[in-house]
Design a protein around this motif. Sequence first.
Motif, PDB file in Angstrom:
ATOM      1  N   LYS A   5      -2.935 -39.841 -19.348  1.00 41.61           N
ATOM      2  CA  LYS A   5      -1.835 -38.905 -19.596  1.00 41.61           C
ATOM      3  C   LYS A   5      -0.590 -39.321 -18.816  1.00 41.61           C
ATOM      4  N   VAL A   6      -0.804 -39.768 -17.575  1.00 42.29           N
ATOM      5  CA  VAL A   6       0.322 -40.251 -16.766  1.00 42.29           C
ATOM      6  C   VAL A   6       0.939 -41.490 -17.410  1.00 42.29           C
ATOM      7  N   ASP A   7       0.086 -42.359 -17.954  1.00 43.76           N
ATOM      8  CA  ASP A   7       0.573 -43.567 -18.622  1.00 43.76           C
ATOM      9  C   ASP A   7       1.410 -43.229 -19.851  1.00 43.76           C
ATOM     10  N   GLU A   8       0.926 -42.268 -20.629  1.00 48.64           N
ATOM     11  CA  GLU A   8       1.557 -41.973 -21.918  1.00 48.64           C
ATOM     12  C   GLU A   8       2.747 -41.031 -21.800  1.00 48.64           C
ATOM     13  N   ASP A   9       2.621 -40.003 -20.978  1.00 52.01           N
ATOM     14  CA  ASP A   9       3.685 -38.993 -20.926  1.00 52.01           C
ATOM     15  C   ASP A   9       3.752 -38.345 -19.542  1.00 52.01           C
ATOM     16  N   PRO A  10       4.272 -39.057 -18.547  1.00 46.33           N
ATOM     17  CA  PRO A  10       4.342 -38.483 -17.198  1.00 46.33           C
ATOM     18  C   PRO A  10       5.359 -37.346 -17.116  1.00 46.33           C
ATOM     19  N   THR A  11       5.123 -36.442 -16.185  1.00 46.48           N
ATOM     20  CA  THR A  11       6.057 -35.342 -15.918  1.00 46.48           C
ATOM     21  C   THR A  11       6.445 -35.402 -14.445  1.00 46.48           C
ATOM     22  N   PRO A  12       7.457 -36.207 -14.107  1.00 48.78           N
ATOM     23  CA  PRO A  12       7.832 -36.343 -12.688  1.00 48.78           C
ATOM     24  C   PRO A  12       8.406 -35.033 -12.141  1.00 48.78           C
ATOM     25  N   LEU A  13       7.906 -34.607 -11.005  1.00 46.79           N
ATOM     26  CA  LEU A  13       8.426 -33.400 -10.376  1.00 46.79           C
ATOM     27  C   LEU A  13       8.173 -33.432  -8.879  1.00 46.79           C
ATOM     28  N   VAL A  14       8.919 -32.609  -8.178  1.00 49.70           N
ATOM     29  CA  VAL A  14       8.730 -32.420  -6.737  1.00 49.70           C
ATOM     30  C   VAL A  14       8.443 -30.953  -6.516  1.00 49.70           C
TER      31      VAL A  14
ATOM     32  N   ASP B 100      -2.151 -27.328  -7.306  1.00 48.24           N
ATOM     33  CA  ASP B 100      -0.940 -26.874  -6.621  1.00 48.24           C
ATOM     34  C   ASP B 100      -0.772 -25.376  -6.852  1.00 48.24           C
ATOM     35  N   LYS B 101      -1.366 -24.581  -5.987  1.00 43.74           N
ATOM     36  CA  LYS B 101      -1.365 -23.124  -6.178  1.00 43.74           C
ATOM     37  C   LYS B 101      -0.327 -22.427  -5.295  1.00 43.74           C
ATOM     38  N   GLU B 102      -0.228 -22.845  -4.034  1.00 44.63           N
ATOM     39  CA  GLU B 102       0.703 -22.203  -3.097  1.00 44.63           C
ATOM     40  C   GLU B 102       2.077 -22.870  -3.205  1.00 44.63           C
ATOM     41  N   VAL B 103       2.742 -22.665  -4.341  1.00 40.70           N
ATOM     42  CA  VAL B 103       4.012 -23.344  -4.619  1.00 40.70           C
ATOM     43  C   VAL B 103       5.166 -22.351  -4.553  1.00 40.70           C
ATOM     44  N   SER B 104       6.210 -22.725  -3.815  1.00 43.84           N
ATOM     45  CA  SER B 104       7.390 -21.859  -3.752  1.00 43.84           C
ATOM     46  C   SER B 104       8.467 -22.315  -4.729  1.00 43.84           C
ATOM     47  N   SER B 105       8.488 -23.624  -5.063  1.00 50.40           N
ATOM     48  CA  SER B 105       9.481 -24.104  -6.030  1.00 50.40           C
ATOM     49  C   SER B 105       9.023 -25.409  -6.660  1.00 50.40           C
TER      50      SER B 105
ATOM     51  N   GLY C 154       6.337 -25.160   3.167  1.00 50.40           N
ATOM     52  CA  GLY C 154       7.476 -26.063   3.300  1.00 50.40           C
ATOM     53  C   GLY C 154       7.154 -27.522   3.069  1.00 50.40           C
ATOM     54  N   GLU C 155       5.920 -27.833   2.690  1.00 52.84           N
ATOM     55  CA  GLU C 155       5.522 -29.223   2.461  1.00 52.84           C
ATOM     56  C   GLU C 155       6.031 -29.706   1.105  1.00 52.84           C
ATOM     57  N   LEU C 156       6.546 -30.930   1.077  1.00 54.10           N
ATOM     58  CA  LEU C 156       7.010 -31.543  -0.169  1.00 54.10           C
ATOM     59  C   LEU C 156       5.907 -32.399  -0.763  1.00 54.10           C
ATOM     60  N   LYS C 157       5.760 -32.329  -2.092  1.00 56.79           N
ATOM     61  CA  LYS C 157       4.756 -33.149  -2.763  1.00 56.79           C
ATOM     62  C   LYS C 157       5.352 -33.754  -4.020  1.00 56.79           C
ATOM     63  N   LEU C 158       5.134 -35.067  -4.175  1.00 59.56           N
ATOM     64  CA  LEU C 158       5.524 -35.757  -5.407  1.00 59.56           C
ATOM     65  C   LEU C 158       4.397 -35.631  -6.416  1.00 59.56           C
TER      66      LEU C 158
ATOM     67  N   PRO D  15      -6.523 -39.411  -3.570  1.00 56.81           N
ATOM     68  CA  PRO D  15      -7.365 -38.223  -3.352  1.00 56.81           C
ATOM     69  C   PRO D  15      -6.948 -37.019  -4.200  1.00 56.81           C
ATOM     70  N   GLU D  16      -5.618 -36.879  -4.437  1.00 59.50           N
ATOM     71  CA  GLU D  16      -5.149 -35.742  -5.241  1.00 59.50           C
ATOM     72  C   GLU D  16      -5.730 -35.782  -6.651  1.00 59.50           C
ATOM     73  N   LEU D  17      -5.928 -36.988  -7.166  1.00 59.24           N
ATOM     74  CA  LEU D  17      -6.453 -37.131  -8.522  1.00 59.24           C
ATOM     75  C   LEU D  17      -7.911 -36.677  -8.592  1.00 59.24           C
ATOM     76  N   ILE D  18      -8.675 -36.979  -7.552  1.00 56.37           N
ATOM     77  CA  ILE D  18     -10.078 -36.542  -7.506  1.00 56.37           C
ATOM     78  C   ILE D  18     -10.143 -35.020  -7.408  1.00 56.37           C
ATOM     79  N   ARG D  19      -9.311 -34.455  -6.537  1.00 56.40           N
ATOM     80  CA  ARG D  19      -9.314 -32.987  -6.393  1.00 56.40           C
ATOM     81  C   ARG D  19      -8.894 -32.312  -7.695  1.00 56.40           C
ATOM     82  N   GLU D  20      -7.896 -32.889  -8.381  1.00 53.52           N
ATOM     83  CA  GLU D  20      -7.434 -32.306  -9.638  1.00 53.52           C
ATOM     84  C   GLU D  20      -8.520 -32.389 -10.713  1.00 53.52           C
ATOM     85  N   ALA D  21      -9.218 -33.532 -10.766  1.00 55.07           N
ATOM     86  CA  ALA D  21     -10.302 -33.690 -11.749  1.00 55.07           C
ATOM     87  C   ALA D  21     -11.420 -32.684 -11.481  1.00 55.07           C
ATOM     88  N   CYS D  22     -11.755 -32.486 -10.212  1.00 54.74           N
ATOM     89  CA  CYS D  22     -12.774 -31.492  -9.845  1.00 54.74           C
ATOM     90  C   CYS D  22     -12.321 -30.088 -10.243  1.00 54.74           C
ATOM     91  N   GLU D  23     -11.042 -29.792  -9.989  1.00 46.43           N
ATOM     92  CA  GLU D  23     -10.495 -28.469 -10.320  1.00 46.43           C
ATOM     93  C   GLU D  23     -10.589 -28.216 -11.819  1.00 46.43           C
TER      94      GLU D  23
END
Length: 677
Positions: free
Chosen positions: A236-245, A263-268, A251-255, A198-206
């Motif tokens: 892009k993920v296939d060719e050059d992923p950028t792994p992050l948390v 990802d707008k409301e990000v503290s770190s 306080g929610e964690l996202k991979l 679902p995150e991929l669909i939301r990101e594509a829409c964004e």
Amino acid sequence: MSSKDIPTLTSLEIKVLVRELKQTLSGARISNIYQVSDDIFTIKLHIPSVGERELLMWIGKAIFLSSHSVPHPKRPPAICMQLRRHLRGALIVDIEQYDMDRIIDIRLVKSNRRYLLVIEIIREGNIVLVDEETNRIIAAHKYKRMRDRDIIPGGIYRRPPPRGIDPFSKEVLDALSSVINSEKGVFNVLMKYLNVPPELIREACERRGIDPKEKTYIVHDQIYGILDEIRELIKKVDEDPTPLVITTKSGELKLRTLEFMIDKEVSSKEYFPSLNAAIENVYFKRILEKIKASTTARSRKLLEDMYRKIEAQKRALREVEERVQVLFRVARVLSTHLHTIQEIIEKVSEMIMNKKLEEAQVLVRSTLKNILKRDVQVKILPDKKIVQITVNSAKIQLDPKLSAGVNISRIYDEVKSLRKSSERIRHAIEETRKRIEELEKEVIEVEESIEEKVTRRDKAWYERFRWFITSNGFLVIAGRDRKQNEVIVKKYMEPHDIVLHADIYGSPITTIKTGGKNVSSKDIEEAAEFTAVFSRAWREGLACIDVFWVKAEQVTKSPPSGEYLKRGAFMIYGKRNYLRKVKLGIALVVERSGAEVTLRVVPSAKAEAYEDRIVLVPGRIKKSTLIRTVLRYMKKLSKERSLKLFTTADQLHRDLPTGGFHVLECRGIFGGLRIDE
């Protein structure tokens, strides 16, 4: 954070992870398999040119390769035993993602038999072992019958139905064209038809500037643009992923495999060299917490049962011993009044025949009270024609049909039988005590190992044995058991080495690796104390013992003609050099490397070389109590002084001798430590 709040790996993350694992795990061999919690498994692997690692699997959540170790239970469940039977020693030949879904296939081979280990992260998750040739299920974490397939022993393994269409397939355009005029929201339509997170669909829409909630018929042809954006993101993920948390402000964690605009409301944000490293960062600590909760709860329940059991055993022992004392005293006193007892028995027998039961009771009571010098209860059992006397709640039966001597002999026989019962109960109590110690140790190990993530490192060859370095820099190794004694003599002992052995059955083979150099008497004395400490002498609570040393060339595994040497045994030819009355003592010392501290066990003869030390001799402090107290003290101290402790309860339990302890002194950072006996 509860397990419900922990993110589950998406199909996109699994795609990247599998590519990383494929490079690392091909050619790895399975050493062992553990089920460390209800839904957490770990596969211990030996990876060529890397060493030992653990593949952790949280069913329905995640899978990752870890450089950290987790506590392993000593009693594997049935599913774990099944997996071990088939996969221990198996070689990993391939790992891949199935059909862009949250399913990982690990292909293995063992003895020319091919296996497929399926890790299903879909729904509530599952692990299924399949015979690749027959496609039949060998074992599964969860057996169940479902609407679309069955997971049952021996059944054909069928894949779960696809969740949607591959966004790169030809069918996807036809599917979208059929719903382009739908009144449903764009997000709901794409989630129904596409097999993407679902995150991929939301990101594509964004990125296309389209509200995911917008009705599809309004967006119309732009839905194909969203599809193109989804494809570009996957490429892009296939060719050059950028792994992050990322951590949100709530306080929610996202991979993430890429930086997302949604990802707008990000503290770190924390970036990682690989997605596996990012997954490990998110999951490992939570897996430890879950293991701690389940293991300690299970162990504590078992401990409570064991505490109740040992109390019941102690009560039974007291009752038996009290009865033994009463019966023995009664039998002994009656033996000294044999003639009187014989007369009473004859009279009572006649009274019972004449049904003068009350008179018989009075006669027996008055006679026995006078003989035993204590109150006695007497009851005639007319149906059995038996006299039952009660002394201090102990019931004793006298048979008037038998002589006084036979009756007294029967009491002595019961005393013998009860004494045997007493020994059996004592043995049972000792076994229960051992079980309690094992469970207490298990709780300590889990609690302490959870607190610290001890990084795996490549160990030196000698660290499998007991070892220390002498004051003059010589390596000393000693066997932990007969098998290791055998290995030391056969593989690691060289002609110029010095070999030591305590003059007691149950001593390690201790070897000073001289490297051809001269060894001082101080080095030999330190090694002798090390040998004495880890011999049976410590367990027996001895203060000192004789130790002898010889040159390695005097030691052989070849027995005299016609004789046989057991494992761990060896022959010594020539003169033995004795060190008399070697004192038993060790020091638990701190070795520092910057902020990192490690606890080591060295002979007390070397203790003065360390500022921070606890000097120990045989005593009454339990091993589990010592370990628990020391580690809790060190953990508290580490937090106060920003130190990192690289020692676990399991390591200390392996490194310390078997038996009890007495603290002679605490110096340096241990100055504030108190351990009561």
